[in-house]
Design a protein around this motif. Structure first.
Motif, PDB file in Angstrom:
ATOM      1  N   VAL A  19       2.612   5.798   0.720  1.00 36.13           N
ATOM      2  CA  VAL A  19       3.019   5.073   1.763  1.00 36.13           C
ATOM      3  C   VAL A  19       2.538   3.533   1.672  1.00 36.13           C
ATOM      4  CG1 VAL A  19       3.055   4.772   4.374  1.00 36.13           C
ATOM      5  CG2 VAL A  19       2.706   7.028   3.032  1.00 36.13           C
ATOM      6  N   TRP A  20       3.455   2.602   1.432  1.00 41.82           N
ATOM      7  CA  TRP A  20       3.300   1.137   0.855  1.00 41.82           C
ATOM      8  C   TRP A  20       3.588   0.297   2.244  1.00 41.82           C
ATOM      9  CZ3 TRP A  20       1.329   0.826  -3.680  1.00 41.82           C
ATOM     10  CH2 TRP A  20       1.244   2.065  -4.481  1.00 41.82           C
ATOM     11  N   LYS A  21       2.633  -0.897   2.460  1.00 41.88           N
ATOM     12  CA  LYS A  21       2.686  -1.892   3.462  1.00 41.88           C
ATOM     13  C   LYS A  21       3.370  -2.896   2.744  1.00 41.88           C
ATOM     14  CE  LYS A  21       0.410  -4.541   6.762  1.00 41.88           C
ATOM     15  NZ  LYS A  21       1.322  -4.863   7.631  1.00 41.88           N
ATOM     16  N   PHE A  22       4.052  -3.773   3.448  1.00 41.72           N
ATOM     17  CA  PHE A  22       4.515  -4.838   2.995  1.00 41.72           C
ATOM     18  C   PHE A  22       4.414  -5.815   4.264  1.00 41.72           C
ATOM     19  CE2 PHE A  22       5.487  -2.901  -0.644  1.00 41.72           C
ATOM     20  CZ  PHE A  22       5.516  -3.705  -1.959  1.00 41.72           C
ATOM     21  N   THR A  23       5.278  -7.054   4.448  1.00 48.98           N
ATOM     22  CA  THR A  23       5.075  -7.687   5.510  1.00 48.98           C
ATOM     23  C   THR A  23       5.856  -7.008   6.792  1.00 48.98           C
ATOM     24  OG1 THR A  23       4.912  -9.827   4.113  1.00 48.98           O
ATOM     25  CG2 THR A  23       5.771  -9.906   6.620  1.00 48.98           C
ATOM     26  N   SER A  66       7.901   7.323  -2.430  1.00 48.29           N
ATOM     27  CA  SER A  66       7.167   6.344  -1.926  1.00 48.29           C
ATOM     28  C   SER A  66       8.050   5.931  -0.496  1.00 48.29           C
ATOM     29  CB  SER A  66       7.160   5.122  -2.776  1.00 48.29           C
ATOM     30  OG  SER A  66       5.974   5.365  -4.030  1.00 48.29           O
ATOM     31  N   LEU A  67       7.141   5.763   0.425  1.00 54.33           N
ATOM     32  CA  LEU A  67       7.687   5.261   1.685  1.00 54.33           C
ATOM     33  C   LEU A  67       7.159   3.824   1.812  1.00 54.33           C
ATOM     34  CD1 LEU A  67       6.558   8.223   4.098  1.00 54.33           C
ATOM     35  CD2 LEU A  67       8.958   7.987   2.841  1.00 54.33           C
ATOM     36  N   VAL A  68       8.127   2.839   2.082  1.00 49.18           N
ATOM     37  CA  VAL A  68       7.870   1.527   2.194  1.00 49.18           C
ATOM     38  C   VAL A  68       8.073   1.178   3.388  1.00 49.18           C
ATOM     39  CG1 VAL A  68       8.061  -0.709   0.802  1.00 49.18           C
ATOM     40  CG2 VAL A  68       8.357   1.466  -0.495  1.00 49.18           C
ATOM     41  N   GLU A  69       7.186   0.361   4.174  1.00 49.28           N
ATOM     42  CA  GLU A  69       7.378  -0.327   5.186  1.00 49.28           C
ATOM     43  C   GLU A  69       7.213  -1.887   5.076  1.00 49.28           C
ATOM     44  OE1 GLU A  69       5.101  -0.049   9.420  1.00 49.28           O
ATOM     45  OE2 GLU A  69       4.100  -1.051   7.856  1.00 49.28           O
ATOM     46  N   GLU A  79       6.133  -9.514  -6.229  1.00 47.20           N
ATOM     47  CA  GLU A  79       5.745  -8.813  -7.675  1.00 47.20           C
ATOM     48  C   GLU A  79       5.205  -7.584  -7.156  1.00 47.20           C
ATOM     49  OE1 GLU A  79       2.300 -11.127  -8.783  1.00 47.20           O
ATOM     50  OE2 GLU A  79       3.504 -13.030  -8.954  1.00 47.20           O
ATOM     51  N   ARG A  80       4.677  -7.186  -5.930  1.00 46.35           N
ATOM     52  CA  ARG A  80       4.356  -5.806  -5.926  1.00 46.35           C
ATOM     53  C   ARG A  80       5.326  -4.939  -5.809  1.00 46.35           C
ATOM     54  NH1 ARG A  80       1.329  -2.911  -1.465  1.00 46.35           N
ATOM     55  NH2 ARG A  80       2.076  -4.555  -0.085  1.00 46.35           N
ATOM     56  N   ILE A  81       6.337  -5.153  -5.350  1.00 46.49           N
ATOM     57  CA  ILE A  81       7.419  -4.300  -4.830  1.00 46.49           C
ATOM     58  C   ILE A  81       8.079  -3.815  -6.205  1.00 46.49           C
ATOM     59  CG2 ILE A  81       9.395  -5.992  -4.560  1.00 46.49           C
ATOM     60  CD1 ILE A  81       8.870  -2.568  -2.646  1.00 46.49           C
ATOM     61  N   LEU A  82       8.073  -4.669  -7.371  1.00 47.01           N
ATOM     62  CA  LEU A  82       8.640  -4.429  -8.602  1.00 47.01           C
ATOM     63  C   LEU A  82       7.757  -3.244  -9.223  1.00 47.01           C
ATOM     64  CD1 LEU A  82       9.371  -7.879 -10.052  1.00 47.01           C
ATOM     65  CD2 LEU A  82      11.263  -6.097  -8.975  1.00 47.01           C
ATOM     66  N   ALA A  96      12.830  -1.363  10.403  1.00 44.43           N
ATOM     67  CA  ALA A  96      13.691  -2.720  10.720  1.00 44.43           C
ATOM     68  C   ALA A  96      13.182  -3.705   9.521  1.00 44.43           C
ATOM     69  CB  ALA A  96      13.545  -3.025  12.177  1.00 44.43           C
ATOM     70  N   CYS A  97      12.095  -3.907   9.346  1.00 44.46           N
ATOM     71  CA  CYS A  97      11.340  -4.898   8.473  1.00 44.46           C
ATOM     72  C   CYS A  97      12.246  -4.661   6.973  1.00 44.46           C
ATOM     73  CB  CYS A  97      10.232  -5.041   8.399  1.00 44.46           C
ATOM     74  SG  CYS A  97       9.383  -5.604  10.141  1.00 44.46           S
TER      75      CYS A  97
END
Length: 278
Positions: A19-23, A66-69, A79-82, A96-97
């Motif tokens: 489970v990943w967190k971005f902005t 992978s769950l990406v928020e 860079e990290r999402i790649l 929504a984000c």
């Protein structure tokens, strides 16, 4: 949408979940934690290898799911999402984000440098991209789960579907259907209240209309929404100000295609471009 799925490797008896967190605000990750008893059942089926919101334990990839928020808003995000995509067999964007930019994507309609100059005492220290984009704007996504925050039951269904190699059964109808199922009186018809329900994806259980409050589209557009027609009715029949129409279209899902097109068609001076079709 779902991309071409590959079976989860049989050589790995316990699939790895990350489970990943971005902005973002973390609300969608909290929806997973809110699963409580269901989360215990999920933990018995997968190896939760990376989920910093829940545990400091980190296991190395690759990961089966992978769950990406969150949206891609900073150079570090970009860079990290790649790397996340490279390590993930299936990548599911949640909220929504991640699916439509979130409120931070409102920067895309203005000058982000002007924002940073006003907000921060030392804007030169701020590293940010000119535009904030959903995850699908940077990498291939296997499924998008909408909502602000997401519906935990829908999330469990999506995870289960990918674990069992089937298509997720997530309703794609509008909030209006849920209103009818709850026996709600339509606030648009009965009171003339401008409501986004006709074009909004179901998932919230029609909470706002159930309390006589207009839907404000926190779950983004439903499948094949006629957003142009809704804007026409708000404008011509309900006498809604153009500014309010644009605000509703750009609320939580400003980069959702049908919302974005209509908001951009409406000029800042309040005029409305001629409709392409109704």
């Amino acid at each position: 949408m779902v991309s071409n799925q590959q079976p989860i490797a049989s050589s790995n008896p316990t699939p790895k979940l990350a489970v990943w967190k971005f902005t973002s605000c973390d609300g969608c990750q909290l929806s997973l934690l809110d699963c409580e008893d269901e989360l215990l059942s999920l933990a018995a089926q997968v190896d939760i290898a990376y989920f910093l919101e829940a545990s400091s334990e980190v296991k190395e990839g690759p990961f089966d799911i992978s769950l990406v928020e969150g949206s891609i808003t900073t150079p570090a995000d970009e860079e990290r999402i790649l790397e996340v995509r490279r390590q993930s067999r299936f990548l599911i964007s949640i909220g929504a984000c991640a699916t439509a930019g979130g409120i931070q994507a409102l920067r895309n309609f203005a000058d982000v440098q002007e924002f940073t100059d006003v907000v921060y005492a030392h804007p030169e220290y701020i590293a940010t991209l000119k535009e904030s984009t959903p995850i699908s704007g940077r990498v291939a996504v296997d499924f998008e789960l909408q909502g602000c925050p997401i519906n935990k039951h829908q999330l469990l269904e999506v995870i289960s579907a990918f674990l069992h190699r089937r298509a997720p059964q997530v309703a794609n109808h509008s909030v209006c259907i849920d209103c009818k199922l709850r026996g709600n009186v339509c606030i648009w018809v009965a009171h003339g209240t401008p409501c986004m329900g006709p074009v909004t994806h179901a998932g919230c259980g029609a909470i706002c209309p159930s309390y006589n409050r207009a839907c404000y589209a926190c779950y983004g557009p439903k499948e094949n929404p006629n957003t142009e027609s809704l804007c026409h009715w708000w404008d011509e029949k309900l006498n809604v100000e153009n500014t309010l129409i644009v605000e509703n279209l750009r609320n939580f899902n400003p980069l959702a295609s049908s919302f974005k097109v209509q908001s951009e068609d409406r000029q800042e001076d309040g005029s409305v471009n001629p409709p392409k079709h109704w």
